[in-house]
Scaffold this active site. Sequence first.
Site, PDB file in Angstrom:
ATOM      1  N   LYS A 229       0.830  -1.208   0.000  1.00  0.00           N
ATOM      2  CA  LYS A 229       0.000   0.000   0.000  1.00  0.00           C
ATOM      3  C   LYS A 229       0.864   1.257   0.000  1.00  0.00           C
ATOM      4  CE  LYS A 229      -3.387   2.883   0.555  1.00  0.00           C
ATOM      5  NZ  LYS A 229      -4.186   3.311  -0.605  1.00  0.00           N
ATOM      6  N   CYS A 283      -2.551  10.639   2.044  1.00  0.00           N
ATOM      7  CA  CYS A 283      -1.869   9.433   1.555  1.00  0.00           C
ATOM      8  C   CYS A 283      -0.484   9.726   0.965  1.00  0.00           C
ATOM      9  CB  CYS A 283      -2.747   8.744   0.506  1.00  0.00           C
ATOM     10  SG  CYS A 283      -4.364   8.249   1.123  1.00  0.00           S
TER      11      CYS A 283
END
Length: 464
Positions: A229, A283
């Site tokens: 991720k 993110c």
Amino acid sequence: MGKIGIIFLNPSSIKHELKEGKIVFSIYGLGYVGLTLAAVWLRAGAKVIGVDIDLEKLEKINKLKYNFSEKEIEDAVKTGFSEGRFSITNNGIEASKESDVKIITVPIYLENGKPVLKAIESVACTIAKGLCRGDLVIVESSVPPGTTFYVKQLLEKYSGLSAEKDFGLGYSPERIYVGRGVKDIEERYPKIVSGVGERSVKVIKALYEAVCRKGVIVASSPVVAEVEKLFEGIYRDVNIALANELARLCRKLEIDYREVRALSNSQPYCHLHLPGTGVGGACIPVYPLFILSTAKKYGEELILVKLARKINSEQPYKIVELCIEACKEIGVLKPKICVLGLAFRGDVDDTRLSPTYFLIESLLSKLEGCTIVVHDPFVIKDKFIESRGLELTSELNYALSGADIIILATDHSLYKKLTLKDIKNISGKEKVAVIDAHNVFLDWRNPPKGVIYVGSGRPWVKNL
């Protein structure tokens, strides 16, 4: 409610129980990711308990006055309330006691560039106090490598139970794009899952197979899934940094980066990204710091990752330099500046770590006496803007009126409909400068009289 001993069921039984509405999920953290997951499981027929410590948010959700990021989420919440399948609470222990599956989506914060696990520690301890034999815990937050096994230690310590023997635990990274998250999970991307053992993997895989049409990919361990991720985000950060640098060169060469990019990307092995104001959100700017912190512990120096983060962090200041140059060109010492866009990307209201914040701070520092008006069609209120005594408006004509400098900072669809002629007419000023951080104006080669234009990947075009 709940307590079907989900980790002891076979995959077909799990899917049957989900379809029959007998599985109860508790979602810890009702942010963008948490509400998206709540919607997905509600749409699958499950019962869902939403958990958050923000009482104001809970009240808004309960009254359906919350600004949901997607219609699918709002519709699922409404239906869930009306059918008695959705409830919200700030009591995480009771939610854990009443649910079969607990999903953690709380964020990992940064302090001095290092990840801080306080939120996830708190949630893990809360869940542990209500954890029962047969339950399942899934971590979906983006986390530093090794976090899932740390959560395992906390759950075992405070529950007295053992992972795999008594409860399941795994990691499954969220892979959503805010504004289309439900469809990302249900239709667009395969779901990556992992577990601390075979039993955990079996259950998590069965659950997500029931909702993810693109299928499920099993990672060999939670650490692999955690790192995967983070690498997704780092790939984008590095490539956006490359785009920002190459765009600056294109401006100096007096060519259009977008044209060069389109030609380059006609070769299937080339995937040049787009430049902009910088990189924002919770993110992409954060994941490199998770990895850099981990790499340091192992004596590795990730030079490229660190440099890319530096380039993107400095990008708002490069836009300000263009603004200062524009002021000199149009002969204005104390300009009125209209900043178009506060959100970190187009067509959302998410302002977390938006590069526009850094852009505004620099403008206030570098251009003493300037007046700044910020426009955003999605962001209604903002503490940072209020703290600086600035004006935030959703009225485009009002924001543009009287502006000497217009900075297109966020690529909202609304702004793509504007022309330089529109800008000039609405501004009403004799001379206007347009700084296009996203290179979206189509008539940039032919600005009307009194307008100068420059893009982050385009040359100056002046018609004074």
